[in-house]
Design a protein around this motif. Structure first.
Motif, short mmCIF file in Angstrom:
data_model
loop_
_atom_site.label_atom_id
_atom_site.label_comp_id
_atom_site.label_asym_id
_atom_site.label_seq_id
_atom_site.Cartn_x
_atom_site.Cartn_y
_atom_site.Cartn_z
N PHE A 139 21.35 68.01 -8.47
CA PHE A 139 22.15 67.54 -7.43
C PHE A 139 21.05 67.85 -6.48
O PHE A 139 20.96 67.17 -5.60
CB PHE A 139 23.83 67.61 -7.15
N TRP A 140 20.83 68.13 -6.33
CA TRP A 140 20.10 69.50 -4.94
C TRP A 140 18.73 68.06 -4.76
O TRP A 140 17.74 68.24 -4.33
CB TRP A 140 20.02 70.81 -4.93
N ARG A 141 18.10 68.15 -6.57
CA ARG A 141 17.15 67.30 -6.47
C ARG A 141 16.72 66.13 -5.70
O ARG A 141 16.13 65.70 -5.10
CB ARG A 141 16.20 67.38 -7.39
N ILE A 142 18.26 65.30 -6.06
CA ILE A 142 18.23 64.09 -5.34
C ILE A 142 18.67 63.84 -4.13
O ILE A 142 18.16 63.35 -2.96
CB ILE A 142 19.59 63.30 -6.01
N LEU A 174 15.97 63.54 1.45
CA LEU A 174 15.78 64.06 2.58
C LEU A 174 14.84 65.68 1.91
O LEU A 174 15.33 66.68 1.88
CB LEU A 174 17.34 64.75 3.47
N PRO A 175 13.77 66.19 2.23
CA PRO A 175 12.79 67.19 1.88
C PRO A 175 13.36 67.93 3.04
O PRO A 175 13.09 69.41 2.32
CB PRO A 175 11.35 66.83 2.14
N ASP A 176 13.45 67.98 4.56
CA ASP A 176 14.18 69.76 5.41
C ASP A 176 15.63 69.42 4.47
O ASP A 176 16.52 69.94 5.80
CB ASP A 176 13.48 69.09 5.98
N TYR A 177 16.23 69.02 3.90
CA TYR A 177 18.29 69.27 3.77
C TYR A 177 18.69 70.62 3.53
O TYR A 177 19.50 70.69 4.57
CB TYR A 177 18.55 68.30 2.51
N GLN A 178 17.66 71.30 3.16
CA GLN A 178 17.92 73.51 3.99
C GLN A 178 18.77 73.19 4.91
O GLN A 178 19.14 74.12 5.62
CB GLN A 178 16.77 73.62 2.49
N VAL A 209 25.96 61.90 4.49
CA VAL A 209 25.75 60.74 3.74
C VAL A 209 25.41 60.89 2.77
O VAL A 209 25.85 60.01 1.48
CB VAL A 209 25.27 59.56 5.39
N VAL A 210 24.10 61.58 3.17
CA VAL A 210 22.93 61.64 1.61
C VAL A 210 23.55 62.18 0.44
O VAL A 210 23.48 62.41 -0.54
CB VAL A 210 21.73 62.19 2.13
N HIS A 211 23.94 63.41 1.06
CA HIS A 211 24.92 64.50 0.02
C HIS A 211 25.74 63.77 -0.65
O HIS A 211 26.15 63.94 -1.65
CB HIS A 211 25.92 65.72 1.16
N GLU A 212 27.26 63.27 0.42
CA GLU A 212 28.29 62.54 -1.11
C GLU A 212 27.80 61.79 -1.65
O GLU A 212 27.94 61.12 -2.22
CB GLU A 212 29.51 61.51 0.67
N LEU A 213 26.61 60.81 -0.90
CA LEU A 213 26.42 58.89 -2.02
C LEU A 213 25.28 60.36 -2.97
O LEU A 213 25.51 59.29 -4.21
CB LEU A 213 25.48 58.84 -1.41
#
Length: 178
Positions: free
Chosen positions: A153-156, A161-165, A137-141
């Motif tokens: 994009f990845w900063r957003i 989500l600091p743990d997105y990786q 959801v966050v990725h698409e938004l």
């Protein structure tokens, strides 16, 4: 020894490449000038790698979750309820707007965002832990601000989500099981 059956695709590429597709199918891509003898030699040199990867793919396929019609129906209903809630929550948090939300069943995508801000999500996200659904959801938004996968994009994504990786890595792992 058994002969390797393969699909041969001639392209404008400069090198020979081999791929193992779902079901163990072998695809060879070559420059136009490569001969059949060169392709056969290339495959023979990589026979062990091809067989090993065909076996690995077969194991992955056998471990995949078998989805019934009932699971699909329940998953679609759950997705229609949960995803709009999560999108609304994160859109507010991220300060972005969005258009229509559509629930689908794609083979290779978890979500997408159109240039008009319409969001598509795979209902199979409901079979995953909530933190992975939230990552998609966050990725698409994030695409509402950056329609690419640039550093910005990845900063957003990371701001939310600091743990997105770690979530992204787990999503890839889970993808093999669905």
């Amino acid at each position: 020894m058994d002969e390797i059956t393969y699909e041969w695709i001639r392209t404008r590429r400069r090198t020979i490449a081999v791929q193992i597709k779902e079901g163990g199918r072998v695809v060879v891509r070559t420059p136009c000038f490569v001969s059949r003898a060169q392709v056969e030699k290339f495959l023979e040199e990589r026979r062990d790698w091809i067989i090993k990867n065909q076996k690995a793919l077969k194991e992955v396929h056998e471990q995949k979750l078998r989805i019934t019609e009932e699971m699909r129906r329940e998953g679609m209903e759950k997705a229609k309820k949960i995803l709009p809630e999560r999108v609304k929550y994160y859109a507010c948090l991220m300060g972005v707007t969005y258009g229509r939300i559509t629930i689908r069943e794609q083979k290779t995508r978890w979500g997408s965002c159109s240039g008009r801000g319409n969001l598509n999500f795979n209902w199979k996200l409901t079979l995953m832990p909530n933190e992975l659904l939230d990552y998609v959801v966050v990725h698409e938004l994030a695409h509402r601000t950056e329609m690419n996968h640039s550093r910005n994009f990845w900063r957003i994504v990371e701001q939310v989500l600091p743990d997105y990786q770690e979530r992204r890595r787990r999503l890839k792992e889970m993808s093999n099981k669905l």
